[in-house]
Design a protein around this motif. Sequence first.
Motif, PDB file in Angstrom:
ATOM      1  N   ARG A 144       0.255   2.310  11.901  1.00 52.54           N
ATOM      2  CA  ARG A 144       0.992   1.313  12.679  1.00 52.54           C
ATOM      3  C   ARG A 144       0.078   0.224  13.221  1.00 52.54           C
ATOM      4  O   ARG A 144       0.496  -0.922  13.398  1.00 52.54           O
ATOM      5  CB  ARG A 144       1.733   2.000  13.824  1.00 52.54           C
ATOM      6  N   ALA A 145      -1.179   0.581  13.485  1.00 56.25           N
ATOM      7  CA  ALA A 145      -2.114  -0.397  14.041  1.00 56.25           C
ATOM      8  C   ALA A 145      -2.763  -1.271  12.979  1.00 56.25           C
ATOM      9  O   ALA A 145      -3.380  -2.285  13.298  1.00 56.25           O
ATOM     10  CB  ALA A 145      -3.197   0.333  14.839  1.00 56.25           C
ATOM     11  N   LYS A 146      -2.628  -0.903  11.715  1.00 57.99           N
ATOM     12  CA  LYS A 146      -3.386  -1.572  10.663  1.00 57.99           C
ATOM     13  C   LYS A 146      -2.845  -2.957  10.337  1.00 57.99           C
ATOM     14  O   LYS A 146      -3.596  -3.934  10.327  1.00 57.99           O
ATOM     15  CB  LYS A 146      -3.379  -0.696   9.404  1.00 57.99           C
ATOM     16  N   ALA A 148       0.448  12.684  13.775  1.00 60.49           N
ATOM     17  CA  ALA A 148       0.478  11.734  14.892  1.00 60.49           C
ATOM     18  C   ALA A 148      -0.675  10.735  14.796  1.00 60.49           C
ATOM     19  O   ALA A 148      -0.488   9.528  15.006  1.00 60.49           O
ATOM     20  CB  ALA A 148       0.406  12.486  16.225  1.00 60.49           C
ATOM     21  N   LEU A 149      -1.869  11.219  14.452  1.00 60.17           N
ATOM     22  CA  LEU A 149      -3.020  10.340  14.309  1.00 60.17           C
ATOM     23  C   LEU A 149      -2.832   9.374  13.143  1.00 60.17           C
ATOM     24  O   LEU A 149      -3.120   8.178  13.254  1.00 60.17           O
ATOM     25  CB  LEU A 149      -4.293  11.168  14.105  1.00 60.17           C
ATOM     26  N   ALA A 150      -2.341   9.884  12.019  1.00 63.38           N
ATOM     27  CA  ALA A 150      -2.122   9.028  10.852  1.00 63.38           C
ATOM     28  C   ALA A 150      -1.119   7.933  11.169  1.00 63.38           C
ATOM     29  O   ALA A 150      -1.305   6.768  10.772  1.00 63.38           O
ATOM     30  CB  ALA A 150      -1.634   9.879   9.679  1.00 63.38           C
ATOM     31  N   ARG A 151      -0.058   8.260  11.880  1.00 61.22           N
ATOM     32  CA  ARG A 151       0.937   7.246  12.247  1.00 61.22           C
ATOM     33  C   ARG A 151       0.331   6.185  13.152  1.00 61.22           C
ATOM     34  O   ARG A 151       0.613   4.994  12.999  1.00 61.22           O
ATOM     35  CB  ARG A 151       2.132   7.913  12.924  1.00 61.22           C
ATOM     36  N   GLN A 152      -0.494   6.587  14.091  1.00 61.18           N
ATOM     37  CA  GLN A 152      -1.142   5.613  14.975  1.00 61.18           C
ATOM     38  C   GLN A 152      -2.008   4.644  14.181  1.00 61.18           C
ATOM     39  O   GLN A 152      -1.974   3.431  14.405  1.00 61.18           O
ATOM     40  CB  GLN A 152      -1.994   6.344  16.028  1.00 61.18           C
ATOM     41  N   ASP A 168       0.846  -1.193   0.000  1.00 61.20           N
ATOM     42  CA  ASP A 168       0.000   0.000   0.000  1.00 61.20           C
ATOM     43  C   ASP A 168       0.876   1.235   0.000  1.00 61.20           C
ATOM     44  O   ASP A 168       2.104   1.133   0.079  1.00 61.20           O
ATOM     45  CB  ASP A 168      -0.937   0.013   1.217  1.00 61.20           C
ATOM     46  N   ASN A 169       0.268   2.393  -0.105  1.00 60.97           N
ATOM     47  CA  ASN A 169       1.024   3.639  -0.085  1.00 60.97           C
ATOM     48  C   ASN A 169       1.035   4.312   1.278  1.00 60.97           C
ATOM     49  O   ASN A 169       1.811   5.231   1.518  1.00 60.97           O
ATOM     50  CB  ASN A 169       0.449   4.622  -1.118  1.00 60.97           C
ATOM     51  N   MET A 170       0.188   3.847   2.201  1.00 62.93           N
ATOM     52  CA  MET A 170       0.036   4.521   3.481  1.00 62.93           C
ATOM     53  C   MET A 170       1.221   4.300   4.422  1.00 62.93           C
ATOM     54  O   MET A 170       1.523   5.153   5.262  1.00 62.93           O
ATOM     55  CB  MET A 170      -1.252   4.053   4.167  1.00 62.93           C
ATOM     56  N   GLN A 171       1.889   3.151   4.318  1.00 61.44           N
ATOM     57  CA  GLN A 171       2.935   2.812   5.278  1.00 61.44           C
ATOM     58  C   GLN A 171       4.129   3.760   5.222  1.00 61.44           C
ATOM     59  O   GLN A 171       4.929   3.791   6.156  1.00 61.44           O
ATOM     60  CB  GLN A 171       3.400   1.368   5.040  1.00 61.44           C
ATOM     61  N   ILE A 172       4.238   4.559   4.182  1.00 59.78           N
ATOM     62  CA  ILE A 172       5.351   5.504   4.111  1.00 59.78           C
ATOM     63  C   ILE A 172       5.300   6.501   5.263  1.00 59.78           C
ATOM     64  O   ILE A 172       6.341   7.030   5.694  1.00 59.78           O
ATOM     65  CB  ILE A 172       5.359   6.238   2.753  1.00 59.78           C
ATOM     66  N   ILE A 173       4.115   6.729   5.806  1.00 60.43           N
ATOM     67  CA  ILE A 173       3.957   7.688   6.902  1.00 60.43           C
ATOM     68  C   ILE A 173       4.692   7.225   8.149  1.00 60.43           C
ATOM     69  O   ILE A 173       5.228   8.050   8.903  1.00 60.43           O
ATOM     70  CB  ILE A 173       2.457   7.907   7.207  1.00 60.43           C
ATOM     71  N   SER A 174       4.761   5.915   8.368  1.00 62.99           N
ATOM     72  CA  SER A 174       5.391   5.412   9.585  1.00 62.99           C
ATOM     73  C   SER A 174       6.712   4.686   9.340  1.00 62.99           C
ATOM     74  O   SER A 174       7.430   4.391  10.291  1.00 62.99           O
ATOM     75  CB  SER A 174       4.438   4.468  10.333  1.00 62.99           C
TER      76      SER A 174
END
Length: 269
Positions: A71-73, A64-68, A41-47
Amino acid sequence: MNFRKYRELLCDFEPEVVISDFESFSFLFAKWKGLPVISIDNMQIISRAQLDVPVPPQERQNLALARQIVRAKLPGSRHYLVSTFFRLPLSKERTTLVAPILRPEVLALQPTRGAHVLVYQSATTQKDLIAQLQQLPDQEFRVYGFNKEENHGNVQLRAFSEQGFLEDLASARAVVTNGGFSLISEAVYLHKPICAVPIPAQFEQFLNAAQVQKLGYGRHFDAITPDNLKAFLYDINRFEAALSTYAQQGNEELFEALEHVLAKVLVEP
């Protein structure tokens, strides 16, 4: 309830590995079966990468919210393949950056440089969009997102049509959109200058828009205004020059990386 039904349907399915595109059911199935997970996916780049754009104070809580959430996904996946049109230093192991995943329909397009600007904005993002665009009467705008066919002089609203949208994208002079990853990635691949106006409180969209500007592919604004559009269009040749250096061989990078990761995962205990 849904997961119970899910287990009933897949109880006899015995894969060796699970690939998840930021989707929870496949991840839970893998955990139930004790299987390794590969995330794409493309979202994991945030963390999983070191951000290289300034994060203003109003975006820090969103980050901070996006990283949480990220990371939990899909925690503890065996490997993370992260699709991205911008490259960042990695901050975590078991991570590989790959070029964006593009639809066959996009890969088949032959881009040309037309006179119109393609606009994709939902009706809830900016209520006065048509009026703002009409203040640039010498520029033609083809607008998707309202799902209606209307002619407002230099502003043409287009009803949803996949084929029509792709044709307008391929022949556009430039693209005005929010910060969504898919359309920005398609525009970058087709070398279309981008004016990105991310949806508020969506850090992933902010990051995409900020990277568009950092890479010289276009501009990042908080709103669509006549002055912002004029500033964007004024520098369109410079954006085209920066985009001309972007190269991507379809989805080959992803498939090569996936093949390598699968070969490794299937022999590991």
